[in-house]
Write a protein that holds these residues in place. Sequence first.
Motif, PDB file in Angstrom:
ATOM      1  N   PHE A 221       0.841  -1.188   0.000  1.00 39.35           N
ATOM      2  CA  PHE A 221       0.000   0.000   0.000  1.00 39.35           C
ATOM      3  C   PHE A 221       0.882   1.246   0.000  1.00 39.35           C
ATOM      4  CE2 PHE A 221      -2.199  -3.401   2.242  1.00 39.35           C
ATOM      5  CZ  PHE A 221      -3.371  -3.487   1.513  1.00 39.35           C
ATOM      6  N   VAL A 222       0.334   2.305  -0.539  1.00 29.66           N
ATOM      7  CA  VAL A 222       1.056   3.577  -0.607  1.00 29.66           C
ATOM      8  C   VAL A 222       1.181   4.147   0.805  1.00 29.66           C
ATOM      9  CG1 VAL A 222       1.074   5.897  -1.590  1.00 29.66           C
ATOM     10  CG2 VAL A 222       0.166   3.985  -2.922  1.00 29.66           C
ATOM     11  N   GLU A 223       2.376   4.581   1.144  1.00 29.41           N
ATOM     12  CA  GLU A 223       2.601   5.160   2.467  1.00 29.41           C
ATOM     13  C   GLU A 223       2.048   6.590   2.522  1.00 29.41           C
ATOM     14  OE1 GLU A 223       3.706   3.598   5.046  1.00 29.41           O
ATOM     15  OE2 GLU A 223       4.139   1.737   3.955  1.00 29.41           O
ATOM     16  N   ASN A 224       1.810   7.056   3.726  1.00 26.61           N
ATOM     17  CA  ASN A 224       1.339   8.432   3.909  1.00 26.61           C
ATOM     18  C   ASN A 224       2.382   9.419   3.382  1.00 26.61           C
ATOM     19  OD1 ASN A 224      -0.765   7.190   5.222  1.00 26.61           O
ATOM     20  ND2 ASN A 224      -0.028   7.674   7.264  1.00 26.61           N
ATOM     21  N   PHE A 225       1.909  10.489   2.792  1.00 30.06           N
ATOM     22  CA  PHE A 225       2.839  11.470   2.242  1.00 30.06           C
ATOM     23  C   PHE A 225       2.254  12.869   2.389  1.00 30.06           C
ATOM     24  CE2 PHE A 225       0.161   9.962  -1.232  1.00 30.06           C
ATOM     25  CZ  PHE A 225      -0.277  11.132  -1.834  1.00 30.06           C
ATOM     26  N   ASN A 226       3.168  13.845   2.392  1.00 24.93           N
ATOM     27  CA  ASN A 226       2.817  15.269   2.473  1.00 24.93           C
ATOM     28  C   ASN A 226       3.415  15.982   1.266  1.00 24.93           C
ATOM     29  OD1 ASN A 226       1.661  14.863   5.097  1.00 24.93           O
ATOM     30  ND2 ASN A 226       3.713  14.951   5.958  1.00 24.93           N
ATOM     31  N   ARG A 227       2.634  16.847   0.658  1.00 23.89           N
ATOM     32  CA  ARG A 227       3.097  17.580  -0.518  1.00 23.89           C
ATOM     33  C   ARG A 227       2.516  18.990  -0.515  1.00 23.89           C
ATOM     34  NH1 ARG A 227       5.363  15.003  -4.833  1.00 23.89           N
ATOM     35  NH2 ARG A 227       4.490  16.537  -6.282  1.00 23.89           N
TER      36      ARG A 227
ATOM     37  N   VAL B 146       1.793  11.366  -8.236  1.00 19.38           N
ATOM     38  CA  VAL B 146       2.425  10.415  -7.311  1.00 19.38           C
ATOM     39  C   VAL B 146       1.641   9.106  -7.233  1.00 19.38           C
ATOM     40  CG1 VAL B 146       3.488  12.217  -5.933  1.00 19.38           C
ATOM     41  CG2 VAL B 146       1.194  11.451  -5.350  1.00 19.38           C
ATOM     42  N   ARG B 147       0.787   8.860  -8.186  1.00 19.81           N
ATOM     43  CA  ARG B 147      -0.006   7.636  -8.177  1.00 19.81           C
ATOM     44  C   ARG B 147       0.901   6.422  -8.365  1.00 19.81           C
ATOM     45  NH1 ARG B 147      -3.622   6.450 -13.259  1.00 19.81           N
ATOM     46  NH2 ARG B 147      -3.304   4.411 -12.311  1.00 19.81           N
ATOM     47  N   PRO B 148       0.543   5.276  -7.791  1.00 17.50           N
ATOM     48  CA  PRO B 148       1.365   4.067  -7.967  1.00 17.50           C
ATOM     49  C   PRO B 148       1.289   3.546  -9.395  1.00 17.50           C
ATOM     50  CG  PRO B 148      -0.651   3.556  -6.771  1.00 17.50           C
ATOM     51  CD  PRO B 148      -0.609   5.045  -6.904  1.00 17.50           C
ATOM     52  N   LYS B 149       2.308   2.801  -9.785  1.00 18.42           N
ATOM     53  CA  LYS B 149       2.383   2.269 -11.152  1.00 18.42           C
ATOM     54  C   LYS B 149       1.564   0.986 -11.242  1.00 18.42           C
ATOM     55  CE  LYS B 149       6.989   4.213 -11.851  1.00 18.42           C
ATOM     56  NZ  LYS B 149       8.412   3.913 -12.145  1.00 18.42           N
ATOM     57  N   ARG B 150       0.293   1.147 -11.376  1.00 20.09           N
ATOM     58  CA  ARG B 150      -0.627   0.013 -11.509  1.00 20.09           C
ATOM     59  C   ARG B 150      -1.823   0.463 -12.325  1.00 20.09           C
ATOM     60  NH1 ARG B 150      -4.891   1.472  -8.658  1.00 20.09           N
ATOM     61  NH2 ARG B 150      -4.641   2.693  -6.747  1.00 20.09           N
ATOM     62  N   GLU B 151      -2.622  -0.502 -12.724  1.00 18.03           N
ATOM     63  CA  GLU B 151      -3.836  -0.182 -13.456  1.00 18.03           C
ATOM     64  C   GLU B 151      -4.931   0.249 -12.489  1.00 18.03           C
ATOM     65  OE1 GLU B 151      -4.902  -3.519 -15.808  1.00 18.03           O
ATOM     66  OE2 GLU B 151      -3.134  -3.398 -17.107  1.00 18.03           O
ATOM     67  N   GLY B 152      -5.853   1.022 -12.991  1.00 17.15           N
ATOM     68  CA  GLY B 152      -6.946   1.489 -12.147  1.00 17.15           C
ATOM     69  C   GLY B 152      -6.749   2.926 -11.703  1.00 17.15           C
ATOM     70  N   ASP B 153      -7.809   3.478 -11.136  1.00 13.32           N
ATOM     71  CA  ASP B 153      -7.791   4.872 -10.693  1.00 13.32           C
ATOM     72  C   ASP B 153      -7.120   5.001  -9.335  1.00 13.32           C
ATOM     73  OD1 ASP B 153      -9.169   5.553 -12.983  1.00 13.32           O
ATOM     74  OD2 ASP B 153     -11.138   5.351 -12.028  1.00 13.32           O
ATOM     75  N   PHE B 154      -6.413   6.095  -9.159  1.00 15.05           N
ATOM     76  CA  PHE B 154      -5.816   6.429  -7.867  1.00 15.05           C
ATOM     77  C   PHE B 154      -6.763   7.308  -7.055  1.00 15.05           C
ATOM     78  CE2 PHE B 154      -2.667   9.205  -5.489  1.00 15.05           C
ATOM     79  CZ  PHE B 154      -2.476   8.279  -4.475  1.00 15.05           C
ATOM     80  N   ILE B 155      -7.431   8.235  -7.727  1.00 15.61           N
ATOM     81  CA  ILE B 155      -8.408   9.110  -7.084  1.00 15.61           C
ATOM     82  C   ILE B 155      -9.792   8.507  -7.289  1.00 15.61           C
ATOM     83  CG2 ILE B 155      -9.361  11.437  -6.990  1.00 15.61           C
ATOM     84  CD1 ILE B 155      -6.735  12.455  -8.145  1.00 15.61           C
ATOM     85  N   SER B 156     -10.495   8.271  -6.194  1.00 15.96           N
ATOM     86  CA  SER B 156     -11.801   7.615  -6.269  1.00 15.96           C
ATOM     87  C   SER B 156     -12.951   8.608  -6.348  1.00 15.96           C
ATOM     88  CB  SER B 156     -12.005   6.703  -5.049  1.00 15.96           C
ATOM     89  OG  SER B 156     -10.963   5.762  -4.944  1.00 15.96           O
ATOM     90  N   ARG B 157     -12.914   9.637  -5.506  1.00 18.24           N
ATOM     91  CA  ARG B 157     -14.050  10.561  -5.438  1.00 18.24           C
ATOM     92  C   ARG B 157     -13.582  11.903  -4.916  1.00 18.24           C
ATOM     93  NH1 ARG B 157     -19.496   9.858  -1.805  1.00 18.24           N
ATOM     94  NH2 ARG B 157     -17.914   9.638  -0.190  1.00 18.24           N
ATOM     95  N   CYS B 158     -14.217  12.978  -5.396  1.00 17.88           N
ATOM     96  CA  CYS B 158     -13.909  14.338  -4.952  1.00 17.88           C
ATOM     97  C   CYS B 158     -15.204  15.050  -4.575  1.00 17.88           C
ATOM     98  CB  CYS B 158     -13.191  15.128  -6.049  1.00 17.88           C
ATOM     99  SG  CYS B 158     -11.536  14.541  -6.426  1.00 17.88           S
TER     100      CYS B 158
END
Length: 350
Positions: free
Chosen positions: A141-147, A294-306
């Motif tokens: 899983f993607v670790e927590n990050f600050n940007r 910064v999305r992971p290198k995989r298929e599928g959406d990184f952002i689900s809902r806004c």
Amino acid sequence: MSFIASRILANNSVLSWSRIFSEPSCIPVRNYAARRGTRERKMKKKVKKEEEVKVKFIPHNERDKEKLLAARPKLKFDDSWKGLPIDDVYSMKYYRWKIYPFEEAVQCHRETHHPDMYNEPNASLHVHIELNMQGEKKTRFVENFNRIAAVPFKFDHGEERTIVAFSKDVAVQKEALDAGAELAGGVDLIKQIQSGAVLLQNFQFIIAHPDILPELVPLRGLMRRRFPNPKSGTLDVDLNTVTKRFIHGVSYSAKKDEVEKDFGLVETIIGTLDMDSKHLEANFAALIEDLNSVRPKREGDFISRCLLWSPPSRERFKVDHKLYIKSEEKEKPARENEEEDDDLGERVAL
């Protein structure tokens, strides 16, 4: 019995008795006492005693934790199986969320914050972004990050951000100071930090030009994770732009849930309701673009809902974030360039 036979028997008996007394005995003999407690230990092994299990004290907030987690509703929201509303008035829990155009969602918040209602026309506009934190593998899983995302239209975010800039060129140092950096310098500044005259703890962000990166290596132990690098955006040729981004940009943090580790959440501010709708939309697009980088290198959406919301109102309006995400074909060259920059920064630092 003849005389010869009797003599043979007599000789054999003499030989047998002589062997018994002359040869050493094979019978085991113990010339020492048994170890103390050996018999007692053997007896205890035979008797099985059930040890009493001591129940440790469990805090009240951790009791029946598994039952509570099983009954907890899932954070992932999926209403794709629901139908679309037909009437103008309907119960929202039985139908899909309506997707609003960005300007319409902002206008809805302005109506509720009108002086006749909440009387907060300058309220901040918040964005609620749900993420799929699953990595390249199902167990990662993607670790927590600050940007900090650079936005084209600045606003008062209410944060005080202090920046120190490093560069050998005096002109670049002046550009960083003009952009808003609190302190800028070169090799002399590094020596002052080593002597303790200047403390890095007084600065929130550390940025640097690549020309001074080898001289910054001795300070790596003091900077630790704040050491300038291209991946975090703190190592760049244009310190003027970097300084403005860290001062006026949108700060956000992505945190995954402790139980549902594939669910992440981002909540931040992109402006105020008194700003122009086009400006707010441009800031929102910049945030989505930075987050998707910064999305992971995989298929599928990184952002689900806004969702857009503005306190004190609890209304939330869903907007289509996919309109602001670039196509994958355009993103691939950009990612390759970022990886090359990261490798270059690591080689220079080493």
